[in-house]
Design a protein around this motif. Structure first.
Motif, mmCIF file in Angstrom:
data_model
loop_
_atom_site.group_PDB
_atom_site.id
_atom_site.type_symbol
_atom_site.label_atom_id
_atom_site.label_comp_id
_atom_site.label_asym_id
_atom_site.label_seq_id
_atom_site.Cartn_x
_atom_site.Cartn_y
_atom_site.Cartn_z
ATOM 1 N N THR A 58 0.632 -1.236 -0.037
ATOM 2 C CA THR A 58 -0.036 0.203 0.182
ATOM 3 C C THR A 58 1.005 1.360 -0.054
ATOM 4 N N TYR A 59 0.229 2.431 -0.605
ATOM 5 C CA TYR A 59 1.268 3.759 -0.575
ATOM 6 C C TYR A 59 0.229 4.769 -0.387
ATOM 7 N N TYR A 60 0.774 5.760 0.220
ATOM 8 C CA TYR A 60 -0.037 6.828 0.604
ATOM 9 C C TYR A 60 0.555 8.123 0.368
ATOM 10 N N GLY A 61 -0.022 9.193 -0.126
ATOM 11 C CA GLY A 61 0.131 10.667 -0.193
ATOM 12 C C GLY A 61 0.588 11.042 1.200
ATOM 13 N N GLU A 62 1.804 11.924 1.025
ATOM 14 C CA GLU A 62 1.964 12.492 2.318
ATOM 15 C C GLU A 62 0.993 13.263 3.143
ATOM 16 N N SER A 63 0.177 13.821 2.561
ATOM 17 C CA SER A 63 -0.659 14.791 3.434
ATOM 18 C C SER A 63 -1.858 13.772 4.149
ATOM 19 N N VAL A 64 -1.934 12.373 3.645
ATOM 20 C CA VAL A 64 -3.033 11.485 4.462
ATOM 21 C C VAL A 64 -2.412 10.488 5.261
ATOM 22 N N LYS A 65 -1.037 10.392 5.048
ATOM 23 C CA LYS A 65 -0.278 9.417 5.842
ATOM 24 C C LYS A 65 -0.890 9.374 7.183
ATOM 25 N N GLY A 66 -1.097 8.340 7.900
ATOM 26 C CA GLY A 66 -1.448 8.262 9.444
ATOM 27 C C GLY A 66 -2.779 8.341 9.582
ATOM 28 N N ARG A 67 -3.568 8.824 8.517
ATOM 29 C CA ARG A 67 -5.321 9.285 8.787
ATOM 30 C C ARG A 67 -5.896 8.302 8.018
ATOM 31 N N PHE A 68 -5.361 8.055 6.508
ATOM 32 C CA PHE A 68 -6.122 7.169 5.648
ATOM 33 C C PHE A 68 -5.808 5.896 5.446
ATOM 34 N N THR A 69 -6.434 4.813 5.293
ATOM 35 C CA THR A 69 -6.054 3.449 5.169
ATOM 36 C C THR A 69 -6.890 2.847 3.926
ATOM 37 N N ILE A 70 -6.097 2.247 3.109
ATOM 38 C CA ILE A 70 -6.501 1.410 1.962
ATOM 39 C C ILE A 70 -6.425 0.123 2.222
ATOM 40 N N SER A 71 -7.334 -0.545 1.717
ATOM 41 C CA SER A 71 -7.484 -2.154 1.861
ATOM 42 C C SER A 71 -8.316 -2.429 0.826
ATOM 43 N N GLY A 72 -8.294 -3.895 0.573
ATOM 44 C CA GLY A 72 -9.019 -4.591 -0.398
ATOM 45 C C GLY A 72 -9.695 -5.721 0.042
ATOM 46 N N ASP A 73 -10.923 -6.110 -0.618
ATOM 47 C CA ASP A 73 -11.758 -7.274 -0.135
ATOM 48 C C ASP A 73 -11.698 -8.116 -1.386
ATOM 49 N N ASN A 74 -10.961 -9.145 -1.735
ATOM 50 C CA ASN A 74 -11.032 -9.848 -2.939
ATOM 51 C C ASN A 74 -12.198 -10.616 -3.060
ATOM 52 N N ALA A 75 -12.950 -11.062 -2.106
ATOM 53 C CA ALA A 75 -14.322 -11.833 -2.317
ATOM 54 C C ALA A 75 -15.425 -10.824 -2.762
ATOM 55 N N LYS A 76 -15.287 -9.448 -2.442
ATOM 56 C CA LYS A 76 -16.123 -8.395 -3.009
ATOM 57 C C LYS A 76 -15.643 -7.666 -4.164
ATOM 58 N N ASN A 77 -14.414 -8.028 -4.645
ATOM 59 C CA ASN A 77 -13.788 -7.078 -5.687
ATOM 60 C C ASN A 77 -13.907 -5.632 -5.240
ATOM 61 N N THR A 78 -13.603 -5.200 -4.083
ATOM 62 C CA THR A 78 -13.732 -4.011 -3.658
ATOM 63 C C THR A 78 -12.741 -3.428 -2.928
ATOM 64 N N VAL A 79 -12.241 -2.237 -3.026
ATOM 65 C CA VAL A 79 -11.092 -1.437 -2.389
ATOM 66 C C VAL A 79 -11.810 -0.366 -1.498
#
Length: 123
Positions: A58-79
């Motif tokens: 996972t990768y983040y822009g500097e302004s959102v590090k520590g506040r935003f989290t990206i994740s994925g659910d394979n079963a739901k084809n959803t990020v």
């Protein structure tokens, strides 16, 4: 062909949280790098976060590090993009996009884009 569809935007107060979703019908969605970008009025579309499922990165822009989290659910084809401690400067239209590879922070490498979802943070 991947067609991302975003949802979950809305109005929230400073310090609040929202979770954005990006769904795709393509079963191979997890073979792409999926990124979130945002664009405020009169500004360029900026990188927020990305996930490379097959590499587990996972990768983040500097302004959102520590506040935003990206994740994925394979079963739901959803990020998902979990956004915490939101600030007025986070106000923008948030776009989900899919890329087959390249520099994750470069919007030019993303081939498929959603229509966007509005996030508004009130002060």
């Amino acid at each position: 062909q991947v067609q991302p569809v975003e949802s979950g935007g809305g109005l929230v107060q400073t310090g609040g949280s929202l979770r954005l979703s990006c769904a795709a019908s393509e079963r191979a969605f997890n073979r792409y790098t999926v990124g979130w970008f945002r664009q405020a009025p009169g500004k360029e579309r900026d990188f927020v976060a990305a996930i490379w499922w097959s590499g587990g990165m996972t990768y983040y822009g500097e302004s959102v590090k520590g506040r935003f989290t990206i994740s994925g659910d394979n079963a739901k084809n959803t990020v998902y993009l979990q956004m915490n401690n939101l600030k007025p400067e986070d106000t923008a239209v948030y776009y989900c996009a899919a890329s087959k590879g390249g520099r994750y922070f470069d919007r030019g490498v993303y081939d498929y884009w959603g229509q966007g979802t509005q996030v508004t943070v009130s002060s």
